[in-house]
Design a protein around this motif. Structure first.
Motif, PDB file in Angstrom:
ATOM      1  N   ALA A   1       0.832  -1.207   0.000  1.00 32.97           N
ATOM      2  CA  ALA A   1       0.000   0.000   0.000  1.00 32.97           C
ATOM      3  C   ALA A   1       0.862   1.251   0.000  1.00 32.97           C
ATOM      4  N   LEU A   2       1.883   1.274   0.833  1.00 31.51           N
ATOM      5  CA  LEU A   2       2.754   2.451   0.918  1.00 31.51           C
ATOM      6  C   LEU A   2       3.575   2.622  -0.359  1.00 31.51           C
ATOM      7  N   ARG A   3       4.015   1.527  -0.951  1.00 31.15           N
ATOM      8  CA  ARG A   3       4.765   1.606  -2.213  1.00 31.15           C
ATOM      9  C   ARG A   3       3.887   2.118  -3.349  1.00 31.15           C
ATOM     10  N   ALA A   4       2.588   1.868  -3.248  1.00 29.80           N
ATOM     11  CA  ALA A   4       1.657   2.341  -4.280  1.00 29.80           C
ATOM     12  C   ALA A   4       1.387   3.837  -4.147  1.00 29.80           C
ATOM     13  N   GLY A   5       1.914   4.452  -3.090  1.00 28.55           N
ATOM     14  CA  GLY A   5       1.740   5.886  -2.912  1.00 28.55           C
ATOM     15  C   GLY A   5       0.690   6.269  -1.903  1.00 28.55           C
ATOM     16  N   ALA A   6       0.189   5.286  -1.136  1.00 25.87           N
ATOM     17  CA  ALA A   6      -0.832   5.583  -0.128  1.00 25.87           C
ATOM     18  C   ALA A   6      -0.243   6.451   0.975  1.00 25.87           C
ATOM     19  N   TYR A   7      -1.055   7.368   1.475  1.00 28.49           N
ATOM     20  CA  TYR A   7      -0.641   8.254   2.562  1.00 28.49           C
ATOM     21  C   TYR A   7      -0.602   7.495   3.886  1.00 28.49           C
ATOM     22  N   ASP A   8      -1.547   6.572   4.076  1.00 24.56           N
ATOM     23  CA  ASP A   8      -1.605   5.798   5.316  1.00 24.56           C
ATOM     24  C   ASP A   8      -2.419   4.531   5.074  1.00 24.56           C
ATOM     25  N   TYR A   9      -2.547   3.738   6.118  1.00 27.46           N
ATOM     26  CA  TYR A   9      -3.109   2.392   5.991  1.00 27.46           C
ATOM     27  C   TYR A   9      -3.880   2.078   7.270  1.00 27.46           C
ATOM     28  N   LEU A  10      -5.118   1.576   7.133  1.00 30.37           N
ATOM     29  CA  LEU A  10      -5.975   1.260   8.280  1.00 30.37           C
ATOM     30  C   LEU A  10      -6.486  -0.172   8.175  1.00 30.37           C
ATOM     31  N   LEU A  11      -6.786  -0.739   9.342  1.00 32.97           N
ATOM     32  CA  LEU A  11      -7.367  -2.084   9.389  1.00 32.97           C
ATOM     33  C   LEU A  11      -8.853  -2.007   9.686  1.00 32.97           C
ATOM     34  N   LYS A  12      -9.616  -2.906   9.087  1.00 28.88           N
ATOM     35  CA  LYS A  12     -11.034  -3.047   9.414  1.00 28.88           C
ATOM     36  C   LYS A  12     -11.187  -3.962  10.615  1.00 28.88           C
ATOM     37  N   PRO A  13     -12.191  -3.778  11.470  1.00 29.76           N
ATOM     38  CA  PRO A  13     -13.120  -2.643  11.430  1.00 29.76           C
ATOM     39  C   PRO A  13     -12.399  -1.344  11.777  1.00 29.76           C
ATOM     40  N   VAL A  14     -12.743  -0.281  11.097  1.00 36.77           N
ATOM     41  CA  VAL A  14     -12.035   0.989  11.254  1.00 36.77           C
ATOM     42  C   VAL A  14     -12.339   1.598  12.617  1.00 36.77           C
ATOM     43  N   ASP A  15     -11.289   1.942  13.345  1.00 40.85           N
ATOM     44  CA  ASP A  15     -11.448   2.610  14.632  1.00 40.85           C
ATOM     45  C   ASP A  15     -11.782   4.083  14.398  1.00 40.85           C
ATOM     46  N   ALA A  16     -12.857   4.577  15.028  1.00 42.13           N
ATOM     47  CA  ALA A  16     -13.347   5.934  14.775  1.00 42.13           C
ATOM     48  C   ALA A  16     -12.307   6.987  15.132  1.00 42.13           C
ATOM     49  N   GLN A  17     -11.656   6.830  16.286  1.00 43.12           N
ATOM     50  CA  GLN A  17     -10.668   7.828  16.697  1.00 43.12           C
ATOM     51  C   GLN A  17      -9.469   7.840  15.763  1.00 43.12           C
ATOM     52  N   GLU A  18      -9.041   6.663  15.343  1.00 41.39           N
ATOM     53  CA  GLU A  18      -7.912   6.580  14.427  1.00 41.39           C
ATOM     54  C   GLU A  18      -8.264   7.193  13.081  1.00 41.39           C
ATOM     55  N   LEU A  19      -9.479   6.935  12.596  1.00 42.06           N
ATOM     56  CA  LEU A  19      -9.929   7.519  11.335  1.00 42.06           C
ATOM     57  C   LEU A  19      -9.988   9.033  11.437  1.00 42.06           C
ATOM     58  N   ALA A  20     -10.559   9.554  12.528  1.00 37.77           N
ATOM     59  CA  ALA A  20     -10.657  11.005  12.702  1.00 37.77           C
ATOM     60  C   ALA A  20      -9.276  11.642  12.723  1.00 37.77           C
ATOM     61  N   ILE A  37      -6.495  10.504  11.280  1.00 37.24           N
ATOM     62  CA  ILE A  37      -5.897  10.461   9.939  1.00 37.24           C
ATOM     63  C   ILE A  37      -6.530  11.515   9.042  1.00 37.24           C
ATOM     64  N   VAL A  38      -7.855  11.669   9.120  1.00 36.91           N
ATOM     65  CA  VAL A  38      -8.531  12.685   8.304  1.00 36.91           C
ATOM     66  C   VAL A  38      -8.022  14.080   8.663  1.00 36.91           C
ATOM     67  N   GLN A  39      -7.799  14.339   9.962  1.00 30.27           N
ATOM     68  CA  GLN A  39      -7.272  15.637  10.377  1.00 30.27           C
ATOM     69  C   GLN A  39      -5.863  15.850   9.827  1.00 30.27           C
ATOM     70  N   ARG A  40      -5.032  14.811   9.866  1.00 32.64           N
ATOM     71  CA  ARG A  40      -3.668  14.937   9.330  1.00 32.64           C
ATOM     72  C   ARG A  40      -3.688  15.192   7.832  1.00 32.64           C
ATOM     73  N   VAL A  41      -4.568  14.501   7.123  1.00 33.18           N
ATOM     74  CA  VAL A  41      -4.691  14.727   5.680  1.00 33.18           C
ATOM     75  C   VAL A  41      -5.148  16.154   5.400  1.00 33.18           C
ATOM     76  N   SER A  42      -6.108  16.630   6.191  1.00 39.41           N
ATOM     77  CA  SER A  42      -6.600  17.997   6.019  1.00 39.41           C
ATOM     78  C   SER A  42      -5.470  19.003   6.153  1.00 39.41           C
ATOM     79  N   GLU A  43      -4.646  18.838   7.181  1.00 37.68           N
ATOM     80  CA  GLU A  43      -3.536  19.758   7.396  1.00 37.68           C
ATOM     81  C   GLU A  43      -2.477  19.612   6.304  1.00 37.68           C
ATOM     82  N   HIS A  44      -2.207  18.371   5.884  1.00 33.77           N
ATOM     83  CA  HIS A  44      -1.216  18.123   4.833  1.00 33.77           C
ATOM     84  C   HIS A  44      -1.645  18.747   3.513  1.00 33.77           C
ATOM     85  N   GLN A  45      -2.922  18.548   3.140  1.00 34.41           N
ATOM     86  CA  GLN A  45      -3.419  19.107   1.893  1.00 34.41           C
ATOM     87  C   GLN A  45      -3.464  20.638   1.941  1.00 34.41           C
ATOM     88  N   ALA A  46      -3.829  21.187   3.082  1.00 30.40           N
ATOM     89  CA  ALA A  46      -3.850  22.639   3.211  1.00 30.40           C
ATOM     90  C   ALA A  46      -2.456  23.210   2.986  1.00 30.40           C
TER      91      ALA A  46
END
Length: 328
Positions: free
Chosen positions: A92-111, A113-122
């Motif tokens: 996944a990381l070699r394909a260029g993915a920013y990060d990697y999560l396991l199912k079932p997705v943990d809500a706090q972990e997802l939140a 990662i989304v915050q980090r992506v938001s800051e990175h994209q900004a």
């Protein structure tokens, strides 16, 4: 933030989509990678959340295709799967993915990662804009500052505070109270009174003080009754370039931006659309906001003063949209 969610498992996709929407993100759902890639090419998605194991194109293949595109910088891909192992994570990381999560997705972990992506994209988008349009950005910022200073001087020159006479005991009490509010910008103030009783004058006293000598920052006024409901959000919060069809490529500052360091005076607050009341309440509670289409949280260094000729408490008791504001 605009998020493209890709998962062939309808129940899993629906659960993640619900959580993200509760966090005030806009989610486009797709059940396979081919559909997601087609949608990605037509719109701006700062985040693509994709399952790995799907019929046809896998999530890893989707990440690879997106990474190979000339404008791939505008998207971070986060992959998740129920079959996690070290080999899959490395792929996944070699394909260029920013990060990697396991199912079932943990809500706090997802939140998180989304915050980090938001800051990175900004950060990416700000850097690209500055790199490509540094001179234009500098000239625009200078012009906007000069316009704000000119507007402030004009408002101070035209204020009626310096020529106002107060003769009754009750009005003296009002002006004294307004002067005390002037010294504490943390207070949110609601001014109620019939038309013609001087609500705007009281708002100016709260902002400028009685002698106009103390530093006050800008006073920005917005008549809530004069703004069409469909334009209210962009007028108040502003928007980023290309946020919607017909928007300026350079974006636009909102009234909260213009009032930074000073006061935003919301006249005829009873006419504010109900859906905007909740968003304004969030600003009052968190002192932060997003521009429309924006990815970066902006600190709201602004005092809010509201005015209305409507008895908001009675209006609320009748079951209509009512006041959400702190009455100081």
């Amino acid at each position: 933030m605009e998020i493209l969610l890709v998962d062939d498992d309808q129940h899993s996709r629906a659960a993640v989509a619900w959580f993200l929407r509760e966090q005030e993100h806009m989610v486009m759902e797709c059940e396979n990678a081919a559909e997601a890639l087609a949608k990605w090419k037509l719109a701006d998605y700062p985040l693509v959340l994709s399952d790995i194991q799907m019929p046809g194109m896998s999530g890893i293949e989707l990440a690879q295709v997106i990474t190979e595109q000339p404008d791939s910088w505008r998207t971070d891909v986060v992959l998740f799967t129920g079959y996690g192992d070290m080999k899959t994570a490395v792929a996944a990381l070699r394909a260029g993915a920013y990060d990697y999560l396991l199912k079932p997705v943990d809500a706090q972990e997802l939140a998180a990662i989304v915050q980090r992506v938001s800051e990175h994209q900004a950060l990416l988008r700000e850097n690209k804009a500055l790199t490509e349009n540094f001179d234009a950005q500098l000239q625009s910022a200078t012009k906007n500052t000069e316009q704000e200073l000119t507007r402030m001087r004009k408002m101070v020159a035209e204020t009626v505070i310096g020529n106002m006479g107060v003769f009754s005991v009750s009005m003296q009490q009002v002006t004294d109270l307004a002067q005390r509010f002037h010294t504490d910008r943390a207070l949110t103030v609601l001014i109620q009174g019939e038309t013609g009783t001087g609500k705007e004058v009281v708002a100016r006293i709260i902002h400028y003080g009685s002698n106009l000598k103390s530093p006050s920052g800008p006073l920005v006024e917005l008549n809530c009754a004069a703004i069409p409901h469909n334009l209210f959000e962009t007028e108040l919060f502003g928007y980023e370039g290309g946020s919607f069809s017909g928007s300026s490529s350079r974006g636009q500052k909102g009234k909260l931006d213009a009032a930074a360091g000073g006061t935003l005076f919301l006249d005829e607050i009873a006419e504010m659309p109900p859906e905007m009341q909740a968003k304004l309440l969030r600003v009052l509670e968190t002192k932060e906001y997003y521009r429309v289409g924006g990815l970066k949280k902006i600190k709201a260094d602004v005092r809010i003063i509201c005015a209305t000729n409507v008895d908001l408490e009675k209006k609320w008791k009748r079951g209509r949209s009512g006041a959400i504001f702190i009455i100081a």
